[in-house]
Motif scaffolding. Structure first.
Motif, short mmCIF file in Angstrom:
data_model
loop_
_atom_site.label_atom_id
_atom_site.label_comp_id
_atom_site.label_asym_id
_atom_site.label_seq_id
_atom_site.Cartn_x
_atom_site.Cartn_y
_atom_site.Cartn_z
N LEU A 1 0.41 -1.59 0.02
CA LEU A 1 0.18 -0.32 -0.26
C LEU A 1 1.06 1.39 -0.26
CD1 LEU A 1 -2.49 -1.22 2.62
CD2 LEU A 1 -3.39 -1.23 -0.12
N PHE A 2 1.62 0.77 0.36
CA PHE A 2 2.86 1.93 0.22
C PHE A 2 3.73 2.61 -0.67
CE2 PHE A 2 6.51 4.35 2.96
CZ PHE A 2 5.33 5.71 2.96
N ILE A 3 3.79 1.33 -1.57
CA ILE A 3 5.18 1.55 -2.90
C ILE A 3 4.92 3.43 -3.53
CG2 ILE A 3 4.71 0.48 -4.82
CD1 ILE A 3 4.58 -1.88 -4.63
N PRO A 4 3.75 3.50 -3.94
CA PRO A 4 4.13 5.07 -4.45
C PRO A 4 4.55 5.58 -3.90
CG PRO A 4 1.33 3.95 -4.36
CD PRO A 4 1.74 2.86 -3.23
N PHE A 5 4.19 5.67 -2.16
CA PHE A 5 5.68 6.47 -2.06
C PHE A 5 6.52 6.90 -1.07
CE2 PHE A 5 0.70 6.27 0.06
CZ PHE A 5 0.68 7.43 -0.18
N VAL A 6 6.95 5.13 -1.42
CA VAL A 6 8.11 5.33 -1.59
C VAL A 6 8.86 5.61 -3.04
CG1 VAL A 6 9.94 3.26 -1.40
CG2 VAL A 6 7.83 3.10 0.52
N LYS A 7 8.10 5.44 -3.94
CA LYS A 7 8.45 5.82 -5.52
C LYS A 7 9.26 7.06 -4.98
CE LYS A 7 7.07 5.29 -10.31
NZ LYS A 7 6.41 4.73 -10.79
N LYS A 8 7.76 7.73 -5.14
CA LYS A 8 7.78 9.75 -5.16
C LYS A 8 9.22 9.67 -4.16
CE LYS A 8 5.07 13.61 -4.05
NZ LYS A 8 3.75 13.88 -3.86
N GLU A 9 9.45 9.24 -3.06
CA GLU A 9 10.51 9.69 -1.61
C GLU A 9 11.82 9.66 -2.63
OE1 GLU A 9 12.46 10.98 1.53
OE2 GLU A 9 9.99 11.10 1.10
N LEU A 10 11.57 7.66 -3.55
CA LEU A 10 13.39 7.98 -4.30
C LEU A 10 13.77 8.83 -5.22
CD1 LEU A 10 13.11 4.11 -4.23
CD2 LEU A 10 14.79 4.68 -3.04
N LEU A 11 12.32 9.15 -5.65
CA LEU A 11 12.74 9.95 -7.79
C LEU A 11 12.54 11.40 -6.81
CD1 LEU A 11 10.46 7.25 -9.46
CD2 LEU A 11 12.78 7.82 -9.30
N GLU A 12 11.89 11.92 -6.21
CA GLU A 12 11.26 13.67 -5.33
C GLU A 12 11.85 13.81 -4.35
OE1 GLU A 12 7.54 14.32 -6.78
OE2 GLU A 12 7.44 13.12 -8.35
N GLN A 13 12.63 12.84 -3.53
CA GLN A 13 13.06 13.48 -2.45
C GLN A 13 12.39 14.43 -1.77
OE1 GLN A 13 17.10 14.29 -2.81
NE2 GLN A 13 17.55 12.36 -4.10
N THR A 14 10.31 13.79 -1.86
CA THR A 14 10.06 14.64 -1.57
C THR A 14 10.33 15.69 0.45
OG1 THR A 14 8.27 13.40 -2.93
CG2 THR A 14 7.60 14.84 -0.75
N SER A 15 10.32 14.73 0.98
CA SER A 15 10.36 14.42 2.35
C SER A 15 11.67 15.12 2.82
CB SER A 15 10.63 13.40 3.50
OG SER A 15 9.60 12.34 3.03
N PHE A 16 12.09 15.52 2.41
CA PHE A 16 13.76 15.67 2.42
C PHE A 16 13.74 17.69 1.68
CE2 PHE A 16 18.11 18.30 0.91
CZ PHE A 16 18.60 18.56 2.34
N LYS A 17 12.96 18.21 0.83
CA LYS A 17 12.16 19.28 0.80
C LYS A 17 11.52 20.32 1.37
CE LYS A 17 13.16 18.21 -4.45
NZ LYS A 17 12.08 17.94 -5.76
N LYS A 18 10.00 19.55 1.58
CA LYS A 18 8.72 19.79 2.68
C LYS A 18 9.83 19.76 4.67
CE LYS A 18 6.94 20.86 -0.39
NZ LYS A 18 6.16 22.12 -0.63
N VAL A 19 10.29 19.01 4.74
CA VAL A 19 10.85 19.07 6.30
C VAL A 19 11.39 20.22 6.98
CG1 VAL A 19 11.79 17.78 7.97
CG2 VAL A 19 9.90 16.28 6.80
N THR A 20 13.24 19.95 5.29
CA THR A 20 14.37 20.65 5.68
C THR A 20 13.40 22.83 5.52
OG1 THR A 20 14.82 20.05 4.24
CG2 THR A 20 16.25 22.25 3.98
N GLU A 21 12.40 22.36 4.32
CA GLU A 21 11.97 24.18 4.92
C GLU A 21 10.92 24.43 5.78
OE1 GLU A 21 8.57 23.91 1.82
OE2 GLU A 21 10.43 23.90 -0.36
N THR A 22 10.25 23.03 6.53
CA THR A 22 9.44 23.52 7.68
C THR A 22 10.32 23.76 8.89
OG1 THR A 22 8.15 22.06 6.73
CG2 THR A 22 8.20 22.52 9.75
#
Length: 513
Positions: A222-243
């Motif tokens: 169920l979590f595959i799409p979010f892992v994929k996004k994390e691998l390809l777009e590094q979403t968490s790094f960008k957003k949490v760094t801003e926060t």
């Protein structure tokens, strides 16, 4: 945490709804629209049934698992490490807070169902944080090596801990219950995840607690799409760094990695890093191209483990969850994550600080009364407390403030004279003033010390009582194990917690057993 509990305007952008009973209606509506896949509920229920296959499960817990199929059922979740024999007392307080909040919500919103969830941190690899527990000042430690996810760790070697603990606690009925509980949990289950599930289930199954292990192939699908996004777009790094930049006036609890995922096997949990167009598993020779790591994700989602930044997202993806209950440090790092949730289009849960408790036995409360100690006194710094009580016990005032004021007035007269003569005399007057005031300070300290000798017996009793209630001058809930209190009070311990604690109350509760 103080600013959060005070609902200061500066922190409001970092959370969704503040945990008040009237705010749950909006949270229910938001989660309903965001978590609307029946297929996801089916996977959750099927996986929970599989995880509980070899356990004796109460009707209440079975019913709660079945209720998760319904779109009007929601969860309240707490999470905790797999501490040996529950670890410190606040393990109980987290779960009791979760159970009690579900009961409170059911009364307020009877058309919905609320299921208490304990999320086991089975994929953590910080073994040194969980391999021991304290009992009456003694440390019982499980000595072995561990490098992979702790939930998969063999329970081999815990028989030695069991033998030592059994000799320590005696042969009363409650002692025999504790021995049996430890034996059945750790010596009759092959891994730490199953042992911890057994333990928590035995303590709370009558309250319908549902225990979940996120180290699951089906749940991670169920979590595959979010892992994929994390691998390809590094979403968490960008957003949490801003926060974190916005929260820079506070102590930042966690800093994001460029990729917030681990790669795990039975004896391995290492960071996934991205270098020169290649995905690498840190400290190993394993590496993947982009297409290879995406294929690995599709074929083996169980090998991708969220870290502290992405674990909350994983939890909220697979659970119809309304609220997360945690300690101060946990809630603080969740406040760093809201923008990451928004980027992934997942509803951010309400964040509730767990109940905190000081357990006292009646004899201790009676001792405090005899020594004229308030609970506020007992929470004080020990040196400050002893100074304060010495002054209370003394027949005269141990305070030279009046003498210091008198002295200052005398020197005011000398300064008047000094200003009319050679300027060098002013320096001499100032030096003498400092010297004499310091002398009075020293006399005051010596008088306090002398009075402490006179009241030595009472002060020693105060120290002894405070050390019992605050082991190692730390909060009891962070040091003591539940077995100390269960040995004397049995089931009354958990019954009292369930009765006395109000999940939405932010007071520090004192419970006398």
């Amino acid at each position: 945490m103080i600013d959060y509990l005070d609902e200061t305007s500066e922190l409001k952008p970092f959370y969704n709804h503040f945990p008040k009973i009237e705010n749950f209606k909006s949270q229910i509506e938001e989660k309903s629209s965001n978590f609307n896949s029946y297929g996801k509920r089916q996977v959750l229920v099927s996986e929970l049934e599989r995880q509980y296959q070899n356990f004796n499960v109460s009707k209440t817990t079975l019913n709660n698992i079945e209720l998760l199929n319904d779109s009007n059922t929601f969860t309240i979740t707490t999470g905790h490490q797999l501490n040996l024999f529950t670890g410190p007392l606040y393990f109980l307080y987290k779960i009791v807070s979760t159970i009690n909040l579900c009961k409170q919500l059911k009364k307020e919103f009877p058309e919905h169902n609320f299921v208490p969830i304990y999320w086991m941190a089975t994929e953590d690899h910080d073994f040194d944080e969980i391999n021991y527990f304290n009992y009456q000042g003694k440390v019982f430690r499980w000595n072995r090596e561990s490098s992979g996810p702790v939930g998969r760790l063999s329970t081999e070697g815990l028989d030695k801990v069991f033998d030592l603990f059994s000799k320590e606690i005696g042969t009363s009925n409650n002692a025999n219950f504790l021995k049996k509980l430890f034996e059945n949990a750790y010596l009759k289950h092959s891994n730490l995840a199953d042992a911890t599930r057994y333990l928590a289930n035995e303590l709370f199954q009558n309250e319908g607690l549902v225990i979940i292990d996120g180290d699951s192939i089906e749940l991670k699908k169920l979590f595959i799409p979010f892992v994929k996004k994390e691998l390809l777009e590094q979403t968490s790094f960008k957003k949490v760094t801003e926060t974190n930049e916005l929260l820079k006036d506070y102590f930042v609890q966690v800093n994001p990695r460029e990729i917030n995922l681990f790669y795990i096997e039975d004896n391995l949990r290492e960071r996934i890093i991205f270098e020169n167009g290649t995905y690498k598993v840190n400290n190993t020779s394993t590496q993947f191209s982009e297409s290879e790591i995406l294929t690995e994700l599709e074929n083996h989602p169980e090998k991708f483990s969220p870290n502290v930044i992405t674990r909350p997202l994983y939890q909220e993806v697979i659970l119809p969850n309304l609220c997360y209950i945690g300690g101060g440090g946990e809630i603080a790092y969740w406040l760093e994550l809201k923008s990451s949730f928004e980027e992934n289009n997942i509803t951010f849960p309400m964040l509730l600080l767990r109940n905190s408790v000081l357990l006292a036995i009646r004899k201790q409360a009676e001792k405090a009364d005899k020594l004229k100690l308030s609970w506020s006194d007992l929470f004080s710094n020990q040196r400050v407390l002893l100074d304060s009580k010495t002054k209370d016990f003394s027949q005269f005032k141990i305070d030279f403030s009046e003498q210091k004021e008198y002295l200052k007035k005398q020197f005011d007269n000398l300064y008047t004279i000094a200003n009319q003569t050679d300027k060098s005399f002013i320096g001499a007057v100032k030096a003498q003033e400092i010297k004499q005031l310091k002398g009075l300070d020293n006399l005051e300290k010596r008088l306090l010390k002398a009075e402490k000798r006179i009241h030595k017996e009472k002060l020693e009793r105060i120290v002894s009582l405070q050390n019992e209630l605050f082991p190692g001058q730390s909060l009891q809930e962070r040091k003591a194990n539940f077995s100390e209190f269960y040995l004397e009070f049995g089931n009354k311990l958990i019954e009292e917690l369930l009765t006395e604690l109000n999940a939405l109350s932010q007071e520090f509760k004192i419970i006398t057993l």
